[in-house]
Design an enzyme around this catalytic site. Structure first.
Site, PDB file in Angstrom:
ATOM      1  N   ARG A 146      56.919  31.836  90.849  1.00 30.31           N
ATOM      2  CA  ARG A 146      56.729  31.489  89.425  1.00 30.31           C
ATOM      3  C   ARG A 146      55.282  31.143  89.104  1.00 30.31           C
ATOM      4  NH1 ARG A 146      62.034  30.480  87.204  1.00 30.31           N
ATOM      5  NH2 ARG A 146      63.342  29.680  88.861  1.00 30.31           N
ATOM      6  N   SER A 182      58.879  24.590  81.593  1.00 33.07           N
ATOM      7  CA  SER A 182      58.697  23.939  82.894  1.00 33.07           C
ATOM      8  C   SER A 182      57.257  24.154  83.380  1.00 33.07           C
ATOM      9  CB  SER A 182      59.684  24.517  83.908  1.00 33.07           C
ATOM     10  OG  SER A 182      59.427  25.902  84.102  1.00 33.07           O
ATOM     11  N   HIS A 239      56.790  36.906  84.993  1.00 28.62           N
ATOM     12  CA  HIS A 239      56.303  37.010  86.366  1.00 28.62           C
ATOM     13  C   HIS A 239      56.220  38.443  86.873  1.00 28.62           C
ATOM     14  CE1 HIS A 239      56.824  32.714  86.231  1.00 28.62           C
ATOM     15  NE2 HIS A 239      58.104  32.842  85.977  1.00 28.62           N
ATOM     16  N   ASP A 273      51.700  45.056  78.905  1.00 26.67           N
ATOM     17  CA  ASP A 273      50.999  46.139  78.200  1.00 26.67           C
ATOM     18  C   ASP A 273      51.245  46.085  76.695  1.00 26.67           C
ATOM     19  OD1 ASP A 273      49.885  47.043  80.523  1.00 26.67           O
ATOM     20  OD2 ASP A 273      51.119  48.851  80.697  1.00 26.67           O
ATOM     21  N   ASN A 295      57.292  33.083  75.133  1.00 26.07           N
ATOM     22  CA  ASN A 295      57.843  32.605  76.399  1.00 26.07           C
ATOM     23  C   ASN A 295      58.785  33.708  76.878  1.00 26.07           C
ATOM     24  OD1 ASN A 295      59.077  31.497  78.586  1.00 26.07           O
ATOM     25  ND2 ASN A 295      59.697  29.586  77.572  1.00 26.07           N
ATOM     26  N   TYR A 322      64.126  22.373  81.998  1.00 26.00           N
ATOM     27  CA  TYR A 322      64.053  22.983  80.665  1.00 26.00           C
ATOM     28  C   TYR A 322      64.436  22.041  79.519  1.00 26.00           C
ATOM     29  CZ  TYR A 322      63.934  27.046  83.759  1.00 26.00           C
ATOM     30  OH  TYR A 322      63.600  27.932  84.753  1.00 26.00           O
ATOM     31  N   HIS A 372      55.529  27.911  78.597  1.00 27.47           N
ATOM     32  CA  HIS A 372      56.649  27.710  79.528  1.00 27.47           C
ATOM     33  C   HIS A 372      57.087  26.256  79.429  1.00 27.47           C
ATOM     34  CE1 HIS A 372      56.000  31.631  81.257  1.00 27.47           C
ATOM     35  NE2 HIS A 372      54.714  31.359  81.223  1.00 27.47           N
TER      36      HIS A 372
HETATM   37  C1  DQA Z   1      60.252  29.635  81.910  1.00 25.19           C
HETATM   38  C2  DQA Z   1      59.823  29.646  83.383  1.00 25.19           C
HETATM   39  C3  DQA Z   1      60.276  30.911  84.071  1.00 25.19           C
HETATM   40  O1  DQA Z   1      59.868  30.888  85.432  1.00 25.19           O
HETATM   41  C4  DQA Z   1      61.782  31.018  84.009  1.00 25.19           C
HETATM   42  O2  DQA Z   1      62.197  32.221  84.620  1.00 25.19           O
HETATM   43  C5  DQA Z   1      62.334  30.871  82.647  1.00 25.19           C
HETATM   44  C6  DQA Z   1      61.732  29.903  81.753  1.00 25.19           C
HETATM   45  C7  DQA Z   1      59.946  28.291  81.250  1.00 25.19           C
HETATM   46  O3  DQA Z   1      60.009  28.220  80.025  1.00 25.19           O
HETATM   47  O4  DQA Z   1      59.702  27.306  81.949  1.00 25.19           O
HETATM   48  O5  DQA Z   1      63.334  31.482  82.298  1.00 25.19           O
HETATM   49  O6  DQA Z   1      59.506  30.638  81.217  1.00 25.19           O
END
Ligand code: DQA
Length: 143
Positions: free
Chosen positions: A110, A101, A79, A86, A73, A22, A99
């Protein structure tokens, strides 16, 4: 163009979460950069974060009037939250899913997001720059 940026669960802990996934920016530093990137593109940004799913849904509903585009985000909610999916479906403007990551190269759970069919575009694995990419995408593609 007025863009609302909605960061979800655990994103307030940026700077304390795994920097390999992150990065090391705090949420405040990230939001500061987002405001600068928006300004460079002559866009207007409004950033919010919450750890409460219902509050996140409320923020999406509020964005349905007065916001031209969304950058979202939702963190882990991405997930599994059909409620957020919705709510996003109601929004009529473009939506970019970001995201930090690279979720497609992480754990199996994920790799899918339940919001993918209601967003216009997804950016993943670009760190904080992904938010800049989202604004660039909107500047180039939004009507
Ligand atoms: C995330 C990826 C998600 O899987 C994770 O639960 C996050 C951050 C990302 O910004 O990479 O909290 O959304």
């Amino acid at each position: 163009m007025q863009v609302t940026v909605l960061n979800g669960v655990n994103l307030n802990m940026l700077g304390h979460r795994d920097p390999e996934q992150y990065g090391d920016m705090t949420l405040l530093q990230l939001e500061t950069r987002i405001y600068e990137w928006a300004q460079e593109l002559n866009m207007s940004a409004r950033c919010s974060q919450t750890n409460h799913e219902g509050a996140y849904v409320d923020m999406i509903h509020e964005a349905c009037s007065g916001t031209d585009a969304l950058v979202v985000n939702p963190g882990a909610w991405s997930h599994y939250s059909y409620a957020i999916r919705d709510a996003l479906e109601i929004f009529t403007g473009p939506i970019v899913e970001v995201h930090l990551s690279d979720i497609e190269r992480r754990e199996q759970w994920r790799r899918q997001t339940v919001i993918s069919d209601v967003v216009s575009h997804r950016i993943s694995g670009r760190g904080a720059e992904g938010y800049r990419d989202a604004f660039t995408y909107l500047a180039e593609n939004a009507p």
